[in-house]
Structures are given as structure tokens and as C-alpha cells.
Write an enzyme that holds these catalytic residues in place. Structure first.
Site, PDB file in Angstrom:
ATOM      1  N   HIS A  54      -2.163  -8.178  16.308  1.00 26.45           N
ATOM      2  CA  HIS A  54      -2.445  -6.970  15.520  1.00 26.45           C
ATOM      3  C   HIS A  54      -3.560  -7.280  14.528  1.00 26.45           C
ATOM      4  O   HIS A  54      -3.529  -8.314  13.844  1.00 26.45           O
ATOM      5  CB  HIS A  54      -1.162  -6.566  14.793  1.00 26.45           C
ATOM      6  N   ASP A  89       4.602  -5.855  14.522  1.00 23.74           N
ATOM      7  CA  ASP A  89       5.160  -4.871  13.585  1.00 23.74           C
ATOM      8  C   ASP A  89       6.489  -4.276  14.069  1.00 23.74           C
ATOM      9  O   ASP A  89       7.325  -3.865  13.247  1.00 23.74           O
ATOM     10  CB  ASP A  89       4.162  -3.729  13.353  1.00 23.74           C
ATOM     11  N   HIS A 137       7.301  -9.325  10.603  1.00 24.19           N
ATOM     12  CA  HIS A 137       7.826  -9.211   9.237  1.00 24.19           C
ATOM     13  C   HIS A 137       9.334  -9.421   9.237  1.00 24.19           C
ATOM     14  O   HIS A 137      10.042  -8.850  10.060  1.00 24.19           O
ATOM     15  CB  HIS A 137       7.569  -7.813   8.665  1.00 24.19           C
ATOM     16  N   GLU A 181      -4.367  -5.571  11.754  1.00 20.97           N
ATOM     17  CA  GLU A 181      -4.149  -5.288  10.326  1.00 20.97           C
ATOM     18  C   GLU A 181      -4.037  -6.609   9.558  1.00 20.97           C
ATOM     19  O   GLU A 181      -3.456  -7.588  10.031  1.00 20.97           O
ATOM     20  CB  GLU A 181      -2.899  -4.415  10.124  1.00 20.97           C
ATOM     21  N   HIS A 221       1.683  -0.645  15.540  1.00 23.30           N
ATOM     22  CA  HIS A 221       1.508   0.426  14.596  1.00 23.30           C
ATOM     23  C   HIS A 221       0.077   0.993  14.564  1.00 23.30           C
ATOM     24  O   HIS A 221      -0.160   2.073  14.041  1.00 23.30           O
ATOM     25  CB  HIS A 221       1.945  -0.189  13.247  1.00 23.30           C
ATOM     26  N   TYR A 239      11.555   0.533   6.900  1.00 23.36           N
ATOM     27  CA  TYR A 239      10.295   0.102   7.490  1.00 23.36           C
ATOM     28  C   TYR A 239       9.865   1.084   8.588  1.00 23.36           C
ATOM     29  O   TYR A 239       8.713   1.532   8.628  1.00 23.36           O
ATOM     30  CB  TYR A 239      10.503  -1.306   8.051  1.00 23.36           C
ATOM     31  N   ASP A 283      -2.509  -7.993   7.212  1.00 20.62           N
ATOM     32  CA  ASP A 283      -1.308  -8.772   6.894  1.00 20.62           C
ATOM     33  C   ASP A 283      -0.949  -9.717   8.042  1.00 20.62           C
ATOM     34  O   ASP A 283      -0.103 -10.597   7.878  1.00 20.62           O
ATOM     35  CB  ASP A 283      -0.120  -7.875   6.523  1.00 20.62           C
ATOM     36  N   HIS A 341       0.795  -1.240   0.000  1.00 21.93           N
ATOM     37  CA  HIS A 341       0.000   0.000   0.000  1.00 21.93           C
ATOM     38  C   HIS A 341       0.827   1.290   0.000  1.00 21.93           C
ATOM     39  O   HIS A 341       0.787   2.100   0.904  1.00 21.93           O
ATOM     40  CB  HIS A 341      -1.119   0.011   1.046  1.00 21.93           C
TER      41      HIS A 341
HETATM   42 FE1  FEO Z   1       0.450  -2.869  10.872  1.00 19.52          FE
HETATM   43 FE2  FEO Z   1       2.312  -5.436   9.440  1.00 19.52          FE
HETATM   44  O1  FEO Z   1       0.763  -4.431   9.896  1.00 19.52           O
END
Ligand code: FEO
Length: 393
Positions: free
Chosen positions: A78, A163, A222, A80, A144, A191, A82, A24
Site C-alpha cells: 500500500h 489495511d 495495523h 499510503e 483502502h 477502524y 503509514d 488525520h
Molecule cells: Fe491506507 Fe494504513 O493506510
């Protein structure tokens, strides 16, 4: 790739996204990894569930270790997508599993998935015993999203940090020392700059809350798992969270007929005369997300734009819109650019820098049409003056 046992009974079972190049609006030239972790104990726990299209990959790795129907808890660090993208699918396979999440996590998951799952809502310091091991949770709001939390396993000395401490990189390696510090630092900085930059105060609070923990492994949501460079990445986060930049400058610009570019190089020459290292970033050749790590690093941010239709040249405007959202603090700003008849771009850029709370110790420069040698010398002089200010910081 097989699941990877990161400590006895604790496995990486995530998904590797070799193809993604735009997350994104953040260019991920090295791809990405969405990590999930499986903890085998008297209770079986899955931590996070990766992006939706990597479900089969994650499931195959889980199945190498255990029948997924035996999962007792799914920890959602989290909301989100992903990280939570396959929660519904996992819960179809493990219908009795409880979903462990923060108060905002529960709200967010309900908004995302419209499901009345068996939630266990935790707050900072709460623990769940799973047999030989304990899970302890710490809320890390805005690192995040408001719902973020991390999961700590004290017996294993592992922090599952979601994150925080992530990097976007697709690799067959799983541990930091298998890749090396330089590449990981570059990706971790990019990042942080593109995702976590606005939340330095919250990062600082999270670092303080976690500072007393005995940690041998930091396993983020990640990228690579930290086991060798933990002190280095913690030190980097401390620096970034406090907006501590180096005495160097980045000049970010675009140009229509080359005049603003000439000014950019005169400023560079002036700054270099004062002994300040300068990074040049031309928006014609670089994406805005590839510039933010330079902003993270540099004390002085110089932005150049020609005036187009009484305003900022749109590519520079897009960069500044992005920059405003990421809110770097404690910076020195300087605006410059060429113009034909209006010249409003410099003032508009200064307004944005002012709104960000930046110091602007040297007045911005605008030059009509094409700068001559004398004018470029004056621009160089402004660069040198700015360099002298930076040196005193
Ligand atoms: Fe805030 Fe990797 O998502």
C-alpha cells in the site's frame, strides 16, 4: 521490544506509535501500530516499511534478525505513507532490492517519492518464489486506496492483509488472543467505520477472492495479528461489507439552548417504548470519529440540529459532511431539531439522508423555540412510530 517470530522465519518488525491520538481526523485514543514483516528465506523480504518517524524502531528490529543490506525484495502492499514511509531509507541500505507492488502501487510510489526504483509490478494471482516459500499477491483496490494489495504465503498459511482487518491500538502484545475479542472488535469496528466504510462492495470482492485460501494467520498493517479470532473478524467484515446493521438506533445531535436535546430524549423514549435499543451521541462531548462505529452498527440513524443562520448547526454539519463521505447504505434516517424563525436545518439534513439513499418512513420534526409537554409527547410518538418500522425490518 524484540522482533516477534510469528511463524518460523517470519518476523513482525513494525513500529508502535504510543503517542498518536489523531490519525488525520480519526481519534486514536489507544495509539496505533504500523506493522512490517520480515521473511527469511533464500531471498529475504521486507513487507511494508511503517510510518516515517518509526524508522529507527523498525530498523533495530530488522537488525536483530538480519543485516538490512541483504534484503532482496521490499513488498509495498500500500502506497499510503503509514506503510511506505521508509521505503526510500530502506532502499538506501539495500540498494539492490526490488520493490514489489501493484500497477497502481507503482504509479502511486512514483508520485510520492519521485524515484526510479527497480519495480516488480504484480497483478492478482501472480507469485514470486523466494526459496522454500512463495509469495502470492491479490489486488484489493479501494481497501483502502486504488493501489492496495495483500500478500499471501501459502506454505506458511499467512495472509499479510495491510489495511484490511486492521485496528488502531498500541500494545506490547502482538496476537489477538493476548488482548481478547471485545477490545479488538471495538477497535476493528471503529477502524472499519472510519476508513473502509465507503468501500463495502470492494471489501466483499476481496473477501470472495480470498475465501478459498488456507489461512492460519492474518497479519494486518495495523494492530494485533489475528490467529485465534480469524472466523470472528471475517464474519464481522462480511456483515459490515454488506451494510447489515442491527435493529437498534443511534441519536446524534447537538443543541444550543437544550431544545433539540429535549427532542432527542423524547425520541429515545418513543423508540424504547417500541423495544428498540438506543445509543445517545451528543456532539458536544464526542468526536465525529467516535460515533461512526455506532452508525456502522445501527439500522436507524436519527440526527438532530438546531437551525443556525438559516442552516444546520455547524458541529452537526461537520458530522454530516464526514458521514456523507463514509456513505453508509441501507439505513433508516430521521431528522429533527428546534428553530427560532427559519427552521431550514431539518430539510437540509433530510436532503443529505436522501442523497445517501436512506429510507425516511417517518416525517422529520421541527419545533419552534422550546417544546412544551404536548409537543414532546408528539415527538415521543414519532419515535415510537419509527421504532415500529425498525422492528419490521
Ligand atoms: Fe491506507 Fe494504513 O493506510
Amino acid at each position: 521490544m524484540e522482533p516477534v517470530e510469528i511463524k518460523p522465519g517470519i518476523y513482525w518488525v513494525g513500529g508502535i506509535d504510543w503517542d498518536v491520538r489523531n490519525f488525520h481526523g480519526y481519534l486514536t485514543q489507544r495509539g496505533a501500530t504500523y506493522n512490517a514483516y520480515l521473511i527469511m528465506d533464500e531471498k529475504i523480504v521486507l513487507v511494508d516499511t511503517v510510518k516515517h518517524y518509526l524508522f529507527d524502531e523498525m530498523l533495530a528490529r530488522i537488525r536483530e534478525v538480519v543485516d538490512p543490506s541483504k534484503i532482496d525484495y521490499v513488498v509495498s502492499n500500500h502506497v499510503e505513507m503509514d506503510h511506505s514511509g521508509n521505503l526510500a531509507k530502506i532502499l538506501e541500505l539495500a540498494p539492490d532490492a526490488k520493490v514489489v507492488t501493484s500497477p497502481n502501487g507503482e504509479k502511486g510510489l512514483r508520485r510520492h517519492y519521485k524515484e526510479d526504483w527497480d519495480f516488480v509490478v504484480v497483478k492478482s494471482g501472480d507469485t514470486i518464489n523466494i526459496g522454500k516459500r512463495t509469495m502470492q499477491f491479490f489486488l484489493t483496490p479501494m481497501v483502502h486506496w486504488p493501489d492496495n494489495m495483500v500478500t499471501y504465503l501459502p506454505e506458511a498459511k499467512i495472509l499479510l492483509s495491510n489495511d484490511a482487518f486492521g485496528q488502531h491500538i498500541a500494545t506490547p502484545e502482538r496476537f489477538d488472543d493476548e488482548i481478547g475479542w471485545n477490545v479488538l472488535y471495538e477497535e476493528a469496528a471503529k477502524y472499519y467505520a472510519n476508513i473502509v466504510f465507503p468501500y463495502g462492495d470492494q471489501v466483499k470482492k476481496a473477501l470472495d477472492a480470498l475465501s478459498g485460501l488456507d489461512i492460519e494467520i492474518v497479519a494486518p498493517g495495523h494492530g494485533l495479528i489475528w490467529r485465534t479470532y480469524i472466523p470472528k473478524i471475517l464474519e464481522a467484515y462480511q456483515k459490515w461489507a454488506t451494510n447489515t446493521a442491527e435493529n437498534r438506533a443511534v441519536i446524534i445531535y447537538d443543541t444550543m439552548w437544550g431544545s433539540t436535546e429535549k427532542m432527542a430524549h423524547s425520541l429515545r423514549a418513543g423508540l424504547e417504548k417500541a423495544g428498540i435499543p438506543v445509543t445517545m451521541r451528543n456532539l458536544k462531548t464526542l468526536h465525529i470519529s467516535d460515533i461512526m462505529a455506532d452508525v456502522l452498527r445501527s439500522k436507524a440513524i436519527l440526527v438532530g440540529s438546531p437551525t443556525l443562520n438559516n442552516g444546520i448547526f455547524p458541529p452537526v454539519g461537520a458530522f454530516l459532511t464526514y458521514l456523507k463521505g463514509l456513505r453508509p447504505k441501507n439505513r433508516i434516517g430521521f431528522a429533527f431539531g428546534s428553530y427560532g424563525w427559519g427552521g431550514q436545518a431539518v430539510k437540509e439534513m433530510e436532503t443529505i439522508m436522501n442523497d445517501l439513499g436512506w429510507d425516511m418512513p417517518v416525517e422529520g420534526v421541527k419545533i419552534q423555540y422550546i417544546p412544551d409537554e404536548e409537543e414532546l409527547d408528539e415527538v415521543k410518538e414519532a419515535g415510537k412510530e419509527l421504532g415500529e418500522v425498525i422492528k419490521k425490518e
